[in-house]
Write a protein that holds these residues in place. Sequence first.
Motif, mmCIF file in Angstrom:
data_model
loop_
_atom_site.group_PDB
_atom_site.id
_atom_site.type_symbol
_atom_site.label_atom_id
_atom_site.label_comp_id
_atom_site.label_asym_id
_atom_site.label_seq_id
_atom_site.Cartn_x
_atom_site.Cartn_y
_atom_site.Cartn_z
ATOM 1 N N THR A 91 4.453 -12.992 -9.321
ATOM 2 C CA THR A 91 4.766 -14.362 -8.876
ATOM 3 C C THR A 91 3.981 -14.770 -7.631
ATOM 4 N N SER A 92 2.936 -14.008 -7.291
ATOM 5 C CA SER A 92 2.225 -14.252 -6.031
ATOM 6 C C SER A 92 0.911 -14.992 -6.208
ATOM 7 N N ALA A 93 0.666 -15.544 -7.378
ATOM 8 C CA ALA A 93 -0.592 -16.259 -7.619
ATOM 9 C C ALA A 93 -0.775 -17.366 -6.578
ATOM 10 N N GLY A 94 -1.968 -17.394 -5.984
ATOM 11 C CA GLY A 94 -2.258 -18.396 -4.970
ATOM 12 C C GLY A 94 -1.978 -17.950 -3.554
ATOM 13 N N ASN A 95 -1.259 -16.847 -3.391
ATOM 14 C CA ASN A 95 -0.973 -16.302 -2.068
ATOM 15 C C ASN A 95 -1.762 -15.001 -1.916
ATOM 16 N N VAL A 96 -2.936 -15.103 -1.296
ATOM 17 C CA VAL A 96 -3.851 -13.961 -1.240
ATOM 18 C C VAL A 96 -3.232 -12.783 -0.507
ATOM 19 N N ASN A 97 -2.615 -13.037 0.645
ATOM 20 C CA ASN A 97 -2.067 -11.940 1.442
ATOM 21 C C ASN A 97 -0.914 -11.242 0.723
ATOM 22 N N LEU A 98 -0.051 -11.998 0.083
ATOM 23 C CA LEU A 98 1.049 -11.392 -0.650
ATOM 24 C C LEU A 98 0.529 -10.595 -1.840
ATOM 25 N N THR A 99 -0.484 -11.116 -2.517
ATOM 26 C CA THR A 99 -1.080 -10.391 -3.642
ATOM 27 C C THR A 99 -1.646 -9.056 -3.193
ATOM 28 N N VAL A 100 -2.383 -9.077 -2.084
ATOM 29 C CA VAL A 100 -2.979 -7.843 -1.561
ATOM 30 C C VAL A 100 -1.887 -6.859 -1.138
ATOM 31 N N ALA A 101 -0.862 -7.354 -0.452
ATOM 32 C CA ALA A 101 0.221 -6.479 -0.004
ATOM 33 C C ALA A 101 0.922 -5.835 -1.192
ATOM 34 N N ALA A 102 1.185 -6.615 -2.234
ATOM 35 C CA ALA A 102 1.866 -6.077 -3.410
ATOM 36 C C ALA A 102 0.999 -5.046 -4.124
ATOM 37 N N LYS A 103 -0.292 -5.334 -4.244
ATOM 38 C CA LYS A 103 -1.194 -4.372 -4.889
ATOM 39 C C LYS A 103 -1.265 -3.071 -4.092
ATOM 40 N N ASN A 104 -1.330 -3.192 -2.767
ATOM 41 C CA ASN A 104 -1.355 -1.993 -1.929
ATOM 42 C C ASN A 104 -0.079 -1.175 -2.093
ATOM 43 N N CYS A 105 1.060 -1.867 -2.167
ATOM 44 C CA CYS A 105 2.330 -1.168 -2.344
ATOM 45 C C CYS A 105 2.351 -0.394 -3.652
ATOM 46 N N LEU A 106 1.933 -1.034 -4.721
ATOM 47 C CA LEU A 106 1.955 -0.362 -6.017
ATOM 48 C C LEU A 106 1.020 0.844 -6.025
ATOM 49 N N LEU A 107 -0.126 0.711 -5.377
ATOM 50 C CA LEU A 107 -1.038 1.840 -5.270
ATOM 51 C C LEU A 107 -0.420 2.954 -4.440
ATOM 52 N N GLY A 108 0.179 2.572 -3.310
ATOM 53 C CA GLY A 108 0.826 3.567 -2.459
ATOM 54 C C GLY A 108 1.994 4.235 -3.147
ATOM 55 N N PHE A 109 2.749 3.487 -3.958
ATOM 56 C CA PHE A 109 3.866 4.076 -4.690
ATOM 57 C C PHE A 109 3.375 5.152 -5.655
ATOM 58 N N ASN A 110 2.251 4.905 -6.322
ATOM 59 C CA ASN A 110 1.699 5.916 -7.216
ATOM 60 C C ASN A 110 1.313 7.173 -6.444
ATOM 61 N N TYR A 111 0.702 6.977 -5.265
ATOM 62 C CA TYR A 111 0.336 8.116 -4.434
ATOM 63 C C TYR A 111 1.587 8.865 -3.955
ATOM 64 N N SER A 112 2.623 8.099 -3.610
ATOM 65 C CA SER A 112 3.867 8.715 -3.161
ATOM 66 C C SER A 112 4.500 9.521 -4.292
ATOM 67 N N ALA A 113 4.509 8.951 -5.502
ATOM 68 C CA ALA A 113 5.058 9.663 -6.657
ATOM 69 C C ALA A 113 4.274 10.936 -6.944
ATOM 70 N N TYR A 114 2.971 10.860 -6.764
ATOM 71 C CA TYR A 114 2.125 12.045 -6.948
ATOM 72 C C TYR A 114 2.546 13.154 -5.988
ATOM 73 N N ARG A 115 2.856 12.778 -4.731
ATOM 74 C CA ARG A 115 3.306 13.765 -3.755
ATOM 75 C C ARG A 115 4.703 14.285 -4.108
#
Length: 328
Positions: A91-115
Motif C-alpha cells: 500500500t506504499s505506492a508513491g511514498n518512496v521512503n516508506l517503500t524503501v523502509a518496507a523493502k529493507n524490513c523484509l530483507l532484514g527479516f529474511n536475514y534474521s530468520a536465517y540466523r
Amino acid sequence: MASHFSLPFLSFFLFVSLVSSSISQSPSPSPNIPIEIQGACKASRDPPTCEASILTDPSNLTPVQIILSALAVSSQNLTNAQLMVKNLLDTSAGNVNLTVAAKNCLLGFNYSAYRYNLTAAAFPRGEIKDARAWMSAALGYQIGCSSNLLKVNETIQVAKTLEVMNTSINFTTNALWMTVSYDIHGNDTGLWGPPKTERDGFWEPGSGSGFGFKGGVPSGLNPNVTVCKEGGCDYKMVQEAVNATPDNLGPGKFVIWIKAGLYDEIVRVPLGKRNVVFLGDGMGKTVITGSLSVGLMPGMTTYESATVGKSITVNSIAFYLILFPCLK
C-alpha cells in the motif's frame, strides 16, 4: 519472501505450531508456572510475559528446550511482523521512503530468520557461543527494521506495525538473554539473569584472564594489518584493510589496528569476512563516520547508508563486527 523455517530437527517446528495460535502482545502469566520456566525467564527483560509465552513439553523442561521454545515464540512474532510489513509495502505506492523502509524490513527479516535457523541448529551441537552471535545478529536486523519504520511513522498502519515489531524484538531479546545465561551458567537456572557487561564490573569466565585482559586490549591480540591516515601503515582506509581479510577465516582472528584519526568512509564487511576484529587507539581517538542517510535521501537503502554504525568511536577494547553483514 518465505516466512517458514527449514530447521534440521523437528522439535522447533512443533514449538512453532504450539505458539502460532496463542501468542499475543501482552500475555497474562499463569499462576502455575513450572519452576524451570520461572528460573529461565529470570534472564528476560519481562519475566511474567516470558513465563506465559513458553510452551513446551512439561516432561522435558530442560534449559535448552525452554530456550528453543522462546526462539519459536520469537520466530512466530517475526512472521506476524513480516506479514504486516508486506501489507505496508503493498500500500506504499508513491511514498518512496516508506517503500524503501518496507523493502529493507523484509530483507532484514529474511536475514534474521536465517540466523534463527543457525541458532536452533547450533544447540544440539553444543555451539552455544555461535548461537549467541547469531541471535545477536537476528536481533540487530529487527532493530534496524524498527529504526527504519520510525522514520516513516506517519500513519496508523505504520504505528500498528511498529507495535508488532517491538513485540518481536522483546521476544528475540528474551531468547538471546536466555542463551547468554545458559552459556555462562549452564543448566543452573537459579543463577540466570539479565546479562551484565564490563561496565557493570562483570567479566565472563575465560573472557580475559587467558589473554592478560586488564580492562583493555588483550595482550596476545596482535594486529594482522594496520590502518592510518598519514601513511606508514599497511593501508590508509579501513575498507582496504577489510578487503584484505581472508574469506571464510576459521577459528583464528584477523585483527585490524585502526590508528588514531577520523575515517570518513562507509565500511562494508561482507558475510564471507569472518572473525574480523577492529582495534582502535582509544575513545575519541579512532573514529569511523559516514554521511549517508536513509531519512534524508529518498531511495537510499539501509545497507547503502550504514557506516559500521553511524559516527561510532572505536574504543581501546576490541569489538567484533557481527551486525548487518552483507548476505549474497
